[in-house]
Design an enzyme around this catalytic site. Structure first.
Site, PDB file in Angstrom:
ATOM      1  N   CYS A 143       0.857  -1.184   0.000  1.00 54.56           N
ATOM      2  CA  CYS A 143       0.000   0.000   0.000  1.00 54.56           C
ATOM      3  C   CYS A 143       0.891   1.230   0.000  1.00 54.56           C
ATOM      4  O   CYS A 143       1.960   1.225   0.596  1.00 54.56           O
ATOM      5  CB  CYS A 143      -0.896  -0.028   1.241  1.00 54.56           C
ATOM      6  SG  CYS A 143      -2.129   1.267   1.281  1.00 54.56           S
TER       7      CYS A 143
ATOM      8  N   ARG B 203       1.501  15.634  -5.784  1.00 53.13           N
ATOM      9  CA  ARG B 203       2.091  16.426  -6.878  1.00 53.13           C
ATOM     10  C   ARG B 203       3.391  17.116  -6.468  1.00 53.13           C
ATOM     11  O   ARG B 203       3.753  18.162  -6.981  1.00 53.13           O
ATOM     12  CB  ARG B 203       1.098  17.429  -7.446  1.00 53.13           C
ATOM     13  CG  ARG B 203      -0.127  16.790  -8.037  1.00 53.13           C
ATOM     14  CD  ARG B 203      -0.976  17.833  -8.742  1.00 53.13           C
ATOM     15  NE  ARG B 203      -2.103  17.212  -9.396  1.00 53.13           N
ATOM     16  CZ  ARG B 203      -2.102  16.678 -10.622  1.00 53.13           C
ATOM     17  NH1 ARG B 203      -0.994  16.699 -11.333  1.00 53.13           N
ATOM     18  NH2 ARG B 203      -3.179  16.138 -11.131  1.00 53.13           N
TER      19      ARG B 203
ATOM     20  N   TYR C  42       6.656  13.109  -3.878  1.00 55.49           N
ATOM     21  CA  TYR C  42       6.798  12.200  -2.739  1.00 55.49           C
ATOM     22  C   TYR C  42       6.389  10.771  -3.096  1.00 55.49           C
ATOM     23  O   TYR C  42       6.987   9.818  -2.616  1.00 55.49           O
ATOM     24  CB  TYR C  42       5.988  12.691  -1.540  1.00 55.49           C
ATOM     25  CG  TYR C  42       6.559  13.912  -0.873  1.00 55.49           C
ATOM     26  CD1 TYR C  42       7.925  14.015  -0.636  1.00 55.49           C
ATOM     27  CD2 TYR C  42       5.751  14.960  -0.481  1.00 55.49           C
ATOM     28  CE1 TYR C  42       8.456  15.130  -0.024  1.00 55.49           C
ATOM     29  CE2 TYR C  42       6.277  16.077   0.139  1.00 55.49           C
ATOM     30  CZ  TYR C  42       7.632  16.153   0.364  1.00 55.49           C
ATOM     31  OH  TYR C  42       8.163  17.259   0.976  1.00 55.49           O
TER      32      TYR C  42
ATOM     33  N   GLU D 212       1.362  -4.408  -5.184  1.00 55.22           N
ATOM     34  CA  GLU D 212       0.171  -5.251  -5.044  1.00 55.22           C
ATOM     35  C   GLU D 212      -0.966  -4.602  -5.811  1.00 55.22           C
ATOM     36  O   GLU D 212      -1.102  -3.394  -5.857  1.00 55.22           O
ATOM     37  CB  GLU D 212      -0.176  -5.365  -3.560  1.00 55.22           C
ATOM     38  CG  GLU D 212      -1.307  -6.298  -3.260  1.00 55.22           C
ATOM     39  CD  GLU D 212      -1.543  -6.403  -1.764  1.00 55.22           C
ATOM     40  OE1 GLU D 212      -2.630  -6.017  -1.322  1.00 55.22           O
ATOM     41  OE2 GLU D 212      -0.620  -6.845  -1.057  1.00 55.22           O
TER      42      GLU D 212
ATOM     43  N   SER E 184      -4.920   2.158  -6.990  1.00 48.66           N
ATOM     44  CA  SER E 184      -5.903   3.227  -7.108  1.00 48.66           C
ATOM     45  C   SER E 184      -5.591   4.029  -8.366  1.00 48.66           C
ATOM     46  O   SER E 184      -4.524   3.882  -8.976  1.00 48.66           O
ATOM     47  CB  SER E 184      -5.841   4.137  -5.886  1.00 48.66           C
ATOM     48  OG  SER E 184      -4.605   4.821  -5.858  1.00 48.66           O
TER      49      SER E 184
END
Length: 109
Positions: free
Chosen positions: A46, A55, A58, A80, A84
């Protein structure tokens, strides 16, 4: 909204990224990895960057760190699934930059 943990989080390592400012450390994001990677070869379970830190690059730093750790462990892999929408865009941007840098380096030779 793509991943939920219904049990303990003890099965994961969490790697946090913070900004250092005059008033101390400020959490901006993290990525997690399975402690036991026997079943899958994912180098990242995750990833999250706080909205104020998006933006800024990072996400790419966290992805780079996840791959660097995987190479040290001699267990390369990918993220994994499912990713998103923001995660997918970040990975596409990350790998686009990597491929372009390799092609530019070849062009210089």
């Amino acid at each position: 909204d793509h991943k939920n943990i219904y049990n303990s989080i003890e099965a994961f390592f969490f790697y946090c990224l913070c900004e250092v400012k005059e008033d101390g450390f400020h959490f901006v994001g993290y990525f997690s990895k399975d402690k036991i990677r026997v079943i899958n070869s994912n180098n990242l379970s995750c990833i999250l960057v706080m909205p104020f830190g998006q933006r800024t690059g990072y996400g790419k730093i966290l992805i780079e760190m996840s791959y660097a750790l995987s190479m040290i462990e001699d267990k390369p892999g990918g993220p994994e699934r499912p990713l998103s929408d923001l995660g997918h865009r970040t990975y596409v941007s990350f790998w686009t930059r990597r491929v372009v840098n390799v092609l530019l380096a070849l062009d210089k030779n």
